[in-house]
Design an enzyme around this catalytic site. Structure first.
Site, PDB file in Angstrom:
ATOM      1  N   LYS A  59       0.808  -1.213   0.000  1.00  0.00           N
ATOM      2  CA  LYS A  59       0.000   0.000   0.000  1.00  0.00           C
ATOM      3  C   LYS A  59       0.850   1.276   0.000  1.00  0.00           C
ATOM      4  O   LYS A  59       0.373   2.329  -0.430  1.00  0.00           O
ATOM      5  CB  LYS A  59      -0.973   0.006   1.184  1.00  0.00           C
ATOM      6  CG  LYS A  59      -1.938  -1.165   1.207  1.00  0.00           C
ATOM      7  CD  LYS A  59      -2.640  -1.371  -0.106  1.00  0.00           C
ATOM      8  CE  LYS A  59      -3.627  -2.528  -0.170  1.00  0.00           C
ATOM      9  NZ  LYS A  59      -3.167  -3.832   0.310  1.00  0.00           N
ATOM     10  N   TYR A 274     -12.852 -13.917   1.934  1.00  0.00           N
ATOM     11  CA  TYR A 274     -11.825 -12.946   2.324  1.00  0.00           C
ATOM     12  C   TYR A 274     -11.454 -13.103   3.802  1.00  0.00           C
ATOM     13  O   TYR A 274     -12.344 -13.101   4.670  1.00  0.00           O
ATOM     14  CB  TYR A 274     -12.340 -11.527   2.065  1.00  0.00           C
ATOM     15  CG  TYR A 274     -11.400 -10.460   2.551  1.00  0.00           C
ATOM     16  CD1 TYR A 274     -10.192 -10.247   1.900  1.00  0.00           C
ATOM     17  CD2 TYR A 274     -11.702  -9.687   3.657  1.00  0.00           C
ATOM     18  CE1 TYR A 274      -9.309  -9.274   2.341  1.00  0.00           C
ATOM     19  CE2 TYR A 274     -10.831  -8.709   4.112  1.00  0.00           C
ATOM     20  CZ  TYR A 274      -9.633  -8.515   3.454  1.00  0.00           C
ATOM     21  OH  TYR A 274      -8.764  -7.563   3.905  1.00  0.00           O
ATOM     22  N   TYR A 300      -3.420 -12.388   2.310  1.00  0.00           N
ATOM     23  CA  TYR A 300      -3.088 -12.099   0.911  1.00  0.00           C
ATOM     24  C   TYR A 300      -1.934 -12.964   0.389  1.00  0.00           C
ATOM     25  O   TYR A 300      -2.130 -13.873  -0.415  1.00  0.00           O
ATOM     26  CB  TYR A 300      -2.714 -10.622   0.756  1.00  0.00           C
ATOM     27  CG  TYR A 300      -3.785  -9.657   1.169  1.00  0.00           C
ATOM     28  CD1 TYR A 300      -4.761  -9.260   0.274  1.00  0.00           C
ATOM     29  CD2 TYR A 300      -3.820  -9.115   2.461  1.00  0.00           C
ATOM     30  CE1 TYR A 300      -5.742  -8.353   0.634  1.00  0.00           C
ATOM     31  CE2 TYR A 300      -4.798  -8.204   2.831  1.00  0.00           C
ATOM     32  CZ  TYR A 300      -5.761  -7.830   1.917  1.00  0.00           C
ATOM     33  OH  TYR A 300      -6.729  -6.940   2.278  1.00  0.00           O
TER      34      TYR A 300
END
Ligand SMILES: *Cc1c(COP(=O)(O)O)cnc(C)c1O
Length: 343
Positions: A59, A274, A300
């Site tokens: 990010k 998720y 992830y």
């Protein structure tokens, strides 16, 4: 070769958050354990998990362009959203602290997990340490709606506010990974090789979209990027990724084309959804940790590496390929998933 096709990356507003290009190195112990040498397969890792600011992670690359824009418009506050254990929210808080923005975050319950480890440790602990104002929303609430309402209230008080959606995956955020595609291309030139396959997790799709946009603009085969979806269904994720990549190419003023069949998303690692652990994720995470001393994350990169291991074992990865796995960070999540991961 020239990287001028991406010259716009250096003209658009940006605040540098990374000190250097992140390292690429071989995973020789895993190559050995999986017997890859006799198949001529080489496995490398790009360490986007190792960055100085805020614990690092993918990010930060997107935030370079988000905060560049925020500074450009004279913003004083950044509001963002995410799941409870959002790495994006944590890194937004760290980058905002470093560059003098106030940071507020609205965290949604996207994962069927509760308890102190999940709600108070890992990223949530760090959000507080970085000085962010954290609001944990009740299940079922739409975080972006709350974020926009809060932004409106602050604007009425005279603040200038930027709202970043989940994962920072807007066309502007995509620029961060187009820049990473350029970095990888430069590293390929230095190493004197081309990667045949570049593996990433796909959550909110900005990372995948940025890489394919960058490689498309450079004429360096975007279709070699292979993503494993950890958030959405395969087809919807591929469509989102293609749309974001094309918008990114627009911002880059690139005339490069990107076809739908150049965006590869594999949906086999999503499991029950998720943030829900899978046995393959746990195995992949343990292999990387015990063979290489490198930490993946449970949401992830663990699932993406599990997908790569499956494709290495099944022969989807062909003999002779040079594979690059992009480690995207997220280690604080390990502490939130203590109960799932303890052997
Ligand atoms: C957000 C995140 C991803 C996924 O990136 P997207 O751009 O949202 O697809 C991958 N790994 C980690 C550790 C993340 O925090």
């Amino acid at each position: 070769m020239s990287h001028d096709a991406l010259a716009a990356l250096d003209r658009l507003p940006r605040i540098a958050l990374l000190d250097n290009a992140t390292a690429i190195h071989r995973l020789s112990r895993i190559e050995e354990q999986l017997g890859l040498a006799r198949r001529g397969i080489r496995l490398s890792i790009k360490r986007d998990d190792v960055m100085a600011l805020g614990g690092g992670g993918n990010k930060l690359r997107k935030l370079e362009y988000h905060l560049g824009y925020a500074r450009d418009i004279g913003a004083d506050t950044v509001i963002t959203v995410g799941g409870v254990q959002s790495n994006h929210a944590r890194l937004t808080a760290a980058a905002a602290a470093r560059h003098g923005f106030a940071c507020e975050m609205l965290l949604a319950r996207m994962v069927p997990k509760e308890g102190d480890d999940y709600e108070k440790n890992g990223n949530v602990l760090l959000d507080e340490l970085f000085g962010a104002t954290v609001t944990l929303l009740p299940r079922g609430e739409n975080a972006l709606v709350h974020a926009n309402a809060r932004a409106e209230a602050l604007r009425n008080e005279g603040h200038t506010v930027v709202v970043l959606p989940t994962g920072g995956s807007t066309p502007r955020g995509v620029l961060g990974y187009a820049r990473c595609a350029r970095e990888i291309s430069q590293q390929e030139d230095e190493l004197g090789l081309r990667f045949d396959r570049i593996v990433v997790p796909n959550g909110s799709s900005g990372t995948h979209a940025g890489l394919v946009a960058g490689f498309a603009a450079l004429g360096r085969d975007p279709a070699r990027v292979s993503a494993y979806s950890v958030l959405g269904e395969r087809d919807a994720t591929a469509a989102t990724t293609l749309g974001l990549a094309r918008e990114g190419l627009g911002l880059l003023e690139s005339t490069a084309d990107l076809a739908a069949n150049e965006v590869h998303v594999d949906g086999s690692q999503l499991g029950d959804g998720y943030g829900v652990p899978t046995p393959a994720m746990k195995e992949a995470l343990r292999l990387m940790a015990s063979a290489e001393g490198i930490l993946l994350d449970p949401v992830y990169s663990g699932k993406a590496f599990a997908g790569l291991l499956q494709d290495l074992r099944s022969g989807v990865v062909r003999d002779g390929e040079h594979v690059l796995f992009v480690a995207t960070g997220g280690q604080p999540g390990l502490y939130a998933y203590r109960e799932d991961l303890m052997g």
